[in-house]
Design a protein around this motif. Sequence first.
Motif, PDB file in Angstrom:
ATOM      1  N   ALA A 554      44.532  57.187 -10.156  1.00 64.61           N
ATOM      2  CA  ALA A 554      45.817  57.184  -9.471  1.00 64.61           C
ATOM      3  C   ALA A 554      46.942  57.334 -10.482  1.00 64.61           C
ATOM      4  CB  ALA A 554      45.989  55.895  -8.694  1.00 64.61           C
ATOM      5  N   ALA A 555      47.853  58.215 -10.187  1.00 70.71           N
ATOM      6  CA  ALA A 555      48.979  58.431 -11.096  1.00 70.71           C
ATOM      7  C   ALA A 555      49.978  57.297 -10.950  1.00 70.71           C
ATOM      8  CB  ALA A 555      49.645  59.759 -10.775  1.00 70.71           C
ATOM      9  N   GLU A 556      50.558  56.934 -12.078  1.00 66.83           N
ATOM     10  CA  GLU A 556      51.569  55.880 -12.042  1.00 66.83           C
ATOM     11  C   GLU A 556      52.921  56.493 -11.735  1.00 66.83           C
ATOM     12  OE1 GLU A 556      53.127  52.723 -11.538  1.00 66.83           O
ATOM     13  OE2 GLU A 556      51.080  52.520 -12.273  1.00 66.83           O
ATOM     14  N   GLY A 557      53.711  55.781 -11.022  1.00 72.44           N
ATOM     15  CA  GLY A 557      55.037  56.283 -10.754  1.00 72.44           C
ATOM     16  C   GLY A 557      55.561  55.762  -9.455  1.00 72.44           C
ATOM     17  N   ALA A 558      56.738  56.183  -9.142  1.00 71.20           N
ATOM     18  CA  ALA A 558      57.364  55.713  -7.923  1.00 71.20           C
ATOM     19  C   ALA A 558      57.812  56.921  -7.123  1.00 71.20           C
ATOM     20  CB  ALA A 558      58.555  54.844  -8.251  1.00 71.20           C
ATOM     21  N   LEU A 588      51.842  53.054  -4.336  1.00 73.59           N
ATOM     22  CA  LEU A 588      50.771  53.013  -5.319  1.00 73.59           C
ATOM     23  C   LEU A 588      51.404  52.508  -6.611  1.00 73.59           C
ATOM     24  CD1 LEU A 588      47.804  53.762  -5.649  1.00 73.59           C
ATOM     25  CD2 LEU A 588      48.495  56.059  -6.206  1.00 73.59           C
ATOM     26  N   HIS A 589      51.042  51.301  -6.983  1.00 73.15           N
ATOM     27  CA  HIS A 589      51.696  50.683  -8.129  1.00 73.15           C
ATOM     28  C   HIS A 589      50.626  50.103  -9.039  1.00 73.15           C
ATOM     29  CE1 HIS A 589      54.894  49.059 -10.419  1.00 73.15           C
ATOM     30  NE2 HIS A 589      54.646  47.807 -10.142  1.00 73.15           N
ATOM     31  N   ALA A 593      46.780  50.759  -4.576  1.00 73.52           N
ATOM     32  CA  ALA A 593      47.463  50.949  -3.301  1.00 73.52           C
ATOM     33  C   ALA A 593      47.680  49.569  -2.696  1.00 73.52           C
ATOM     34  CB  ALA A 593      46.611  51.794  -2.371  1.00 73.52           C
ATOM     35  N   VAL A 594      48.918  49.297  -2.366  1.00 71.50           N
ATOM     36  CA  VAL A 594      49.262  47.961  -1.877  1.00 71.50           C
ATOM     37  C   VAL A 594      49.740  48.080  -0.435  1.00 71.50           C
ATOM     38  CG1 VAL A 594      50.680  45.917  -2.272  1.00 71.50           C
ATOM     39  CG2 VAL A 594      49.932  47.305  -4.203  1.00 71.50           C
TER      40      VAL A 594
ATOM     41  N   ALA B 854      62.162  49.898  -7.042  1.00 72.93           N
ATOM     42  CA  ALA B 854      62.496  51.237  -6.565  1.00 72.93           C
ATOM     43  C   ALA B 854      61.526  51.690  -5.490  1.00 72.93           C
ATOM     44  CB  ALA B 854      62.472  52.217  -7.737  1.00 72.93           C
ATOM     45  N   MET B 855      60.249  51.328  -5.649  1.00 71.74           N
ATOM     46  CA  MET B 855      59.263  51.705  -4.632  1.00 71.74           C
ATOM     47  C   MET B 855      59.529  50.973  -3.324  1.00 71.74           C
ATOM     48  SD  MET B 855      55.845  51.825  -6.971  1.00 71.74           S
ATOM     49  CE  MET B 855      54.815  52.720  -5.828  1.00 71.74           C
ATOM     50  N   LEU B 856      59.964  49.746  -3.446  1.00 69.78           N
ATOM     51  CA  LEU B 856      60.307  48.979  -2.248  1.00 69.78           C
ATOM     52  C   LEU B 856      61.424  49.684  -1.486  1.00 69.78           C
ATOM     53  CD1 LEU B 856      60.174  46.280  -0.589  1.00 69.78           C
ATOM     54  CD2 LEU B 856      61.925  45.418  -2.146  1.00 69.78           C
TER      55      LEU B 856
END
Lengths: 692, 926
Positions: A554-558, A588-589, A593-594, B854-856
Amino acid sequence: MGGVFFAFLSVRTLLLVLGGAAAGLIVLYLLRLRRRRVAVPFLPLWAEATSDAQSSALLRRLRRLWSLLLALAFAALLATAAADPRPAAHGEAARTVVLLVDASASMQATDVPPAASRLGRAVERALAYVDGLRPADAAMVVRADGQVAPVTSFTPDKDLLREALRGLAATDTRADFRGALALAGDALAGLPRPTVAVFSDMAVRGEAALGLPDLAARGVATELFPVGSSGRNVGITAFSVRRYLANRTAFEVYGTVQNFHAAPLRVAVRLYLDGAQVSERLMDLGPRAAAPLVEADLTVGDVAHEGRLEARVALAAGGADDLPADDVAYAVVPPHRRVKALIVGRAGRENLFLEAALVGGEAVDYERAACESFDATRLARYDVAVFDGCFPPAIAAAGSGRFLLLDVGGATPVGTAGTAATPASATEAVPWRVGPPVAFPPLAPARRDHPLLRWVTLADVGVAEVRPLLPVPGRGDQVVVTAGGDKAAIVARSDGAVRAVGFGFDVRRSDLPLRIAFPMLVLNTIDWLTFSGDDAYRASLRAGTVFSIPLEGAAEGAPGVVLDGAASRAPARARVTFPSGATHEVPLHDGRAVFYGAERGFYTVSGGAAAPLLLAANLADPEESDILPAPAFPTPTPLSVPTVSAAAATTSSGSTTRTGLPFGDDWWRLLLVAALVLTLAEWLTYNRRLTV
Amino acid sequence: MTVDRAAARRRLIVRAVLSGLAAAALAALWWWAGARWGFGARELVVRGRRLVLPHPAWLGALAALPWLWLVKGSSLADLPRAQQWLSLGVRAALVAALAAALTGAAWVGTDHRVCTVVLVDVSDSVPDEALGRARAYVEELRRAAGADDTLRLVTFAGDARAVTVPADRAVALPAAALARHAAGAETDVQAALRFAYGLFPPAHLKRVVVVSDGAETRGAMLAEADLAASFGIKIFTRAFPDAYRHEVAVRAVRVPPRVRLRAPFELQVDLFSTDPGVAARLVVYRDGVLDHREALTLAAGTTTVRYQSEVFEAGLARYEVKLELDGGAAAAAAHDTFDNNNRYIETVVVRGKPQILYVEGTPAYAGPLRTALEAAGMAVDVRGPAGLPDALAELARFDAVIVSDVAAELVTHAAMGALEAYVREGGGGLLFAGGEHAFGPGGWRGTKLERLMPVSLDVERRRDTPSLAIELVIDKSGSMEGPKIEAAKEAAKAVVEMLGGADLIGVVTFDATASELVPLDAASNRFRILGEISRLSAGGGTNIVNALALAHDTLRGRTAMLKHMILLSDGLSGEKDILAAVEATNRDDITVSAVGVGDDVDRALIEAVAAAGGGRPYMTRDPSDIPRIFVKETETVTRNALVERPGRARLVKPMAMVEGVPFGEAPDLLGWVATRARPGADLVLDVPETGDPLLASWRVGLGKVAAWTSDVKPRWSVGWLSWSGYGKFWGQVVRDTMRHGTPERFDARVDVEDGAVHVVVDAADADDRFVNGLASRARLFDPADPKRAVEVDLHQTAAGRYEATIAPPGLGSWVVEVTHRDASGATVGVSRATASLPYPRETLTLEGDRVRLAMLAARTGGAADAPAAAPWAPAGGEITTRQPLWPWVALAAVGLFVLDVALRRVRLWERRAAGAAAGSGVRAGG
């Protein structure tokens, strides 16, 4: 005493409207109706024509007055209704109420007919409670399941509250009453006459019953409206499947079937793999007893197959228990990935013993490569590399990799075609230096409990020569087999991401390949090299928890995130298909996957470079399956249980607040109905000249 | 006329029927519509506007309309026909208006009002500077709000709290608006979001602004995003990374899950610094001893230090890692906010030989047992009585402690307490071995360790034992006043309690003169004797010689096989005649022991008195020791518990600890201490002739205690030392008694999540088959203080897998020990692992997690680090409102009614009368 207030018109406006209407009506009634033209043949008949009127003048005046009053009353009814009158609080300050409705799995129980479920019954009681709220009261509906949430804000609008209550649905989760009561307490802090009304089946036990906040100590009035009475339930409270550690081609199912009823029950448990039934067994369960469900040595044809396993429990005598949510459980049979091995040997010196041993492993595929023309970049494509008589220079410094090195002392670096390099000439590239050769030494296990030696007997193995390996301190070396008492013949290294096993002798120059121990030793070695924990095991999840699923690659990022004005990183999202079929993208953090899973069943999570991951989630909660209501709600201070009928809720002061009218607090509707009846009646009286 | 009436009646009937049919048709239409679309709220679009009818069922009132027509048909109203029809129409409109109003009709409108709930993180990880920035940001948000918008403020850490915001935007936030919470050691964004859901007023667009560093320690904010989005809430986030704190910390200590004894392993320490170039020292202690020291310069971020360590004792090794900044307080102020995260403790489980502490009263004789135990694969640490640790932490590393022939007086109270905790809470093994100074003769009666022994020391005197006459000679001079005299009284009472009924006891006290406080009398008169002892009080000078003489005279005239005096004084000094008086008693076979208490006592004289009297000298500074000394002395002098004659060991109960030991070949033992097996204890060996226990054991708390009443030295056991079964016997007894009697079979893995310890044990047998159905119980304890412990059962979650989540009772370095029992209840294995929670996670999470924030925001359609105006923008969002229409309809009905009345009161047209001449005639009243 309280009184009435008007929600739509002010009193002044209402008086203006009333005054205007009344003035108009009075004026109209003061008018003398223009007389009808009556033709008479001769004058004496006129007297006859007017005689009735003259004789009933008094009656006519009274009738006109009565008609006027009726008209005024009718207008007053209409105008007052339009002003939307509402009852004000009667001698009590307004209350602030949190309606805490248990929406956990046990509220799916069907023991409260005619209501469809306990939740339905709880909603009915909550609706009655809402009916009983005074206009100035404000209430908030809070859903108490695994993910506690207010579904309204504090509002006096009963329609909104009713809508929210009717929209509640029980989930496959355990109620988080600790969080729900804490939220209610926090939300009510500082508000007038705080009250929490709990609508629950009181099936709150064990861990869920611990540490509940004491709202009474915070000055919050608490009321309990229990629903449900039965404990007639049998459920699957644990269910999972796991491949054996040694034999990955077979797996074992473990589960727990539990009878929560006070009477013994006979149940039938059926297992289905990918929809096809694979087993059935009858189980006799004592009162409130549990029994393990173990199915050993199950197999599927293809070890790489990812299977969907279901267990279903049903009463053997037919019929259903009161809670269907725990009658089915799910598990995933994890696929066993075949190991890809690369055998690197000298040209013309194929090690058929080794290849025969690998063929014996049901989950090993191998390819050959030559030492002389070996391309190190190929290593990345294999799970394990077996070097027989040569070794790549990169092993010693490799950051990761799985290596089996045979005859380390006689090996040369790949790419060289020469004969064995002398040990002294080996460079730092050599994973182990070797000592002086020992002729015909006896082999003995140094550590009988090492996984390499599982089912392996080395007694009387003859070896022509061992060039003992010299373990390197700090590199995680373990001597597995000794030669001649204290020389290392086989060494296993576990150094961070590097795992390597080295043989200090050439198996061809021993009788080891002729023994049954050899394939076991080889396969044990491959297993040990490639084993990274019980990675094939995929635990069944518990619905009602936050799932944090690691996704390979899984790639990291936002996603779409811009920080410090920089461009957004590579989107990193996972796609989750829920058991209901709904599909959502989830964050995905940290490679995980959350998301929150409130449903039981199979989930599919995809993201990154890995194949979609199949997961199973179950209720798996004995405390939630135990649907027999507890004797008391487990708060430190007991919740009071108001004595209420189904039709009327009661306030904390004990007075019935429901108005008793069919329209509740909608007085305007009552007034309009009265006006409607009145206008229909007045139409009759007017046309029949009872009124004018 | 008759014909007209009949026709009228027929017309009425026809009208009634038609009206009824019409009403029925309307009612049927209403019913059909209800069945088709339901009677729930209906929404219509009227010329582009949305109209909602919450209760459309009220339209059923229109079924009354035929009633109007029916009545009108037989109207007696004297109005023109057209006007009557007009009146009917108006009245029908009135009824229709009422029916429409009853539906509660309302216009559906839209609005763009926004309510923004601002969640401000006030947890410990957010520095004051960032809080100041947050405050300014909240003020910006207030200013950016529209006139109809609403702002709500919440502060949160581990909990959430609403803060009142002044309605007047010109008024600044109160100073305490962003006060920190008591639960500041946690950050729970998820709980704060849930709290916010309840704060939105109706009819507003919902926005949440999270002002935080994103370092959540509890909950899962990302998992909450979906729920927030389902409520139509957009989340915006704001962080102030440039205002975050300066910090250095020990972030993690990594060790292999299993360390073998004396095998070097790599210990890895992760250090963290927010600032680059911070000079510091890393100091590591292993079990309190310096293990590693290193000066280093920390880079910004994580710096990893590795070094080789080695453990030399099996059991648990405790590593304490400290990070010290160079430059003292100034450097700390510049680079370090929290100092509690500069220290980290990690415990390592070290596999190796069982560790045995062997405390021998006569260390010179420790050789045989030591050799036997070492041959059995144990590491033995032999010490004298003074070497018995009085700290539990020091005892904890031993698997068993052997106390052999040690007098109780040589064991401090602290050591006894530590030993008791070691057994009860620590699960350690304890073996008492006999000898002259063990058990009763050793003064162990009444001690806290006596309760742990599987044998009772309260042995009845045997009939053939000679009776005893004892005189207690007690100093009651003024200097004895206070604790000393009270302790002396207690000691005297204890002696009385110990004696057999036939024994004689007397008490002589002395100050300037000697007097007989208790005349020599049978100890069976306990109540009287004890009462007289209670009268003992201090005062006056010191005249020992007279007291000795008085006691001597009293004993001399009595018949007893043993005559003994115990002299107690705190002021024994150079009285020349003392020794002569003592020697005189000796000539009458009366022995004298001397007890000196306090600093003023001449130790040499005490010893001389004891030597002259054939007794034993005792010295103590602590008056509380006096009773124990008297007890021991009485036990010694009576020697009633010692049995010194040959005896054979007989196997009473064949337990695992003696399995296979050839007792048939065992030589005789030459002596033992007489005891009785306690109820509940397992009596393994005894002496058949007397029935005295030789070996007994039982469980005490989590540990096990065994008692061997003979000795382990070349005195009573001299024959056993050359016996072939000696080594096997002691190896098995000690192994059975020690803590690690259960094999460590199944691996335990431990993770720390959300402050809780999650334990996973995989149980597989030698063939890698899963082991199911175990009853596994985990005990999480602090090795330095086993009383800090939590126990929970593990649940089987899969084949061979057992799991539990344990909430530790606080911070620290924890050991998790899981005991597995099979269906028969037998212990089949233990698993061990360690978990470390060195400091609050709030100070462990050192960097904010802006990506998570930021994801939130992105998940809900919000934005990270957005300007203050962003949350207030409707951004295409709108909320629906309901404008009640029905009141207007009701008011219109008022107007219709007035119109209706007007139609009745004002004749609009002249009625055409049949045969009447238009424009002639007279008016008639109506």
